[in-house]
Design a protein around this motif. Structure first.
Motif, PDB file in Angstrom:
ATOM      1  N   TRP A 235      15.358 -10.107  -2.229  1.00  0.00           N
ATOM      2  CA  TRP A 235      14.372 -10.915  -1.524  1.00  0.00           C
ATOM      3  C   TRP A 235      14.279 -10.508  -0.065  1.00  0.00           C
ATOM      4  CZ3 TRP A 235      14.831 -16.803  -3.026  1.00  0.00           C
ATOM      5  CH2 TRP A 235      14.585 -16.935  -4.404  1.00  0.00           C
ATOM      6  N   ILE A 236      13.055 -10.551   0.430  1.00  0.00           N
ATOM      7  CA  ILE A 236      12.780 -10.441   1.862  1.00  0.00           C
ATOM      8  C   ILE A 236      12.177 -11.771   2.263  1.00  0.00           C
ATOM      9  CG2 ILE A 236      11.525  -9.192   3.662  1.00  0.00           C
ATOM     10  CD1 ILE A 236      11.347  -6.829   1.630  1.00  0.00           C
TER      11      ILE A 236
ATOM     12  N   VAL B 195      10.482 -14.526   4.471  1.00  0.00           N
ATOM     13  CA  VAL B 195       9.571 -14.541   5.618  1.00  0.00           C
ATOM     14  C   VAL B 195       9.053 -15.966   5.815  1.00  0.00           C
ATOM     15  CG1 VAL B 195       8.882 -12.124   5.350  1.00  0.00           C
ATOM     16  CG2 VAL B 195       7.583 -13.920   4.184  1.00  0.00           C
TER      17      VAL B 195
ATOM     18  N   ALA C 286       4.550 -11.971   5.857  1.00  0.00           N
ATOM     19  CA  ALA C 286       4.604 -11.270   4.569  1.00  0.00           C
ATOM     20  C   ALA C 286       3.821  -9.964   4.637  1.00  0.00           C
ATOM     21  CB  ALA C 286       4.055 -12.157   3.462  1.00  0.00           C
TER      22      ALA C 286
ATOM     23  N   ALA D 131       5.864  -7.485   6.423  1.00  0.00           N
ATOM     24  CA  ALA D 131       7.025  -7.054   5.640  1.00  0.00           C
ATOM     25  C   ALA D 131       6.676  -5.951   4.651  1.00  0.00           C
ATOM     26  CB  ALA D 131       7.621  -8.247   4.895  1.00  0.00           C
TER      27      ALA D 131
ATOM     28  N   VAL E  26       4.828 -10.315  -3.878  1.00  0.00           N
ATOM     29  CA  VAL E  26       4.715 -11.277  -2.782  1.00  0.00           C
ATOM     30  C   VAL E  26       4.394 -12.634  -3.393  1.00  0.00           C
ATOM     31  CG1 VAL E  26       3.532 -11.923  -0.660  1.00  0.00           C
ATOM     32  CG2 VAL E  26       3.864  -9.510  -1.212  1.00  0.00           C
TER      33      VAL E  26
ATOM     34  N   SER F 118      11.610  -5.403  -4.998  1.00  0.00           N
ATOM     35  CA  SER F 118      11.724  -6.324  -3.875  1.00  0.00           C
ATOM     36  C   SER F 118      10.713  -7.459  -4.041  1.00  0.00           C
ATOM     37  CB  SER F 118      11.449  -5.600  -2.554  1.00  0.00           C
ATOM     38  OG  SER F 118      12.431  -4.612  -2.315  1.00  0.00           O
TER      39      SER F 118
ATOM     40  N   VAL G 186       8.900 -10.318  -1.599  1.00  0.00           N
ATOM     41  CA  VAL G 186       8.662 -10.935  -0.297  1.00  0.00           C
ATOM     42  C   VAL G 186       8.440 -12.417  -0.555  1.00  0.00           C
ATOM     43  CG1 VAL G 186       7.195 -11.010   1.745  1.00  0.00           C
ATOM     44  CG2 VAL G 186       7.672  -8.812   0.631  1.00  0.00           C
TER      45      VAL G 186
END
Length: 250
Positions: A110-111, A113, A119, A122, A194, A216, A218
């Motif tokens: 996870w990223i 934000v 986002a 990112a 996302v 990944s 976001v």
């Protein structure tokens, strides 16, 4: 007992089903109207806004509402604030029915934000294939990054909400399934997902599929909701709250 449910979520539908057909309650479900073909509900339903805090407060008085259940989407911050302020004006009891947020598990990439604009940042400058699952009304910020290819899934047609060349639009409605989500991501060669941290089980399969594929995600954090409001996480707990409020079970 005259009850207003501010809905649009799985939890609101579950609560409506539990209250339907009872002789000692008179529930009314209110929907924002952002979906043109909502699923039918087993209790009386109204669609549309109230006209801000003053409009909602007037509606509560006109309809003799005795309790309000805020079961709106975790990202419906404005409606939740309006409900808190309107209920406070006439001391109408208010309960927030809020599903728990998702939390990262082992293997998740996870990223985190704080906003849609974050986002977009990112995603970076290099072109990527992005599975965008944030809802039609949140697409506009991504027009600032037209170098990416966007696989956009929404309930309603996106129209011109994301005016960039590389858009693949998919219309579908939850619940989803992990195997199908994984097939979709592999077929469309998705690099990154996302999403909002909406919580719940209906859309979680995309998170599980991304984990299994090593992608990944976001993850856009939830907005702040009003504090000092009674809060529960399930329709059954909301029924318990109503029982305690009025001294009898609906």
């Amino acid at each position: 007992m005259r009850i207003l449910i501010l809905g649009g979520t799985t939890e609101a539908s579950a609560l409506a089903a539990r209250l339907a057909g009872r002789s000692d309650v008179s529930p009314l479900l209110s929907m924002a109207g952002r979906t043109s073909d909502p699923r039918p509900m087993p209790i009386p339903t109204r669609i549309g806004g109230f006209g801000g805090v003053a409009g909602l407060a007037a509606f509560l008085r006109k309809e003799s509402i005795e309790a309000v259940i805020d079961a709106t989407h975790p990202f419906a911050a404005v409606m939740s604030r309006n409900a808190a302020e309107a209920c406070a004006l006439d001391q109408v009891p208010l309960l927030a029915l809020r599903r728990p947020a998702w939390t990262a598990q082992a293997g998740d990439r996870w990223i985190d934000v704080p906003s849609m604009q974050a986002a977009v940042q990112a995603l970076g400058e290099s072109p990527r294939r992005v599975f965008l699952t944030v809802g039609r009304l949140e697409l506009a910020p991504f027009a600032a990054a037209p170098q990416h290819t966007y696989l956009v899934r929404t309930i309603e047609p996106i129209g011109d909400a994301l005016p960039v060349a590389g858009v693949i639009a998919v219309q579908d409605r939850a619940p989803f399934h992990e195997d199908a989500e994984r097939v979709l991501m592999e077929r469309e060669r998705v690099d990154v997902v996302v999403t909002k941290n909406s919580g719940g089980s209906a859309t979680y399969p995309k998170i599980a599929a991304a984990r299994s594929l090593g992608l990944s995600v976001v993850m856009v954090a939830r907005p702040d909701k009003p504090q000092g409001v009674d809060e529960v996480a399930s329709a059954d707990a909301a029924l318990d709250w109503l029982e305690n409020l009025h001294g009898r079970a609906p």
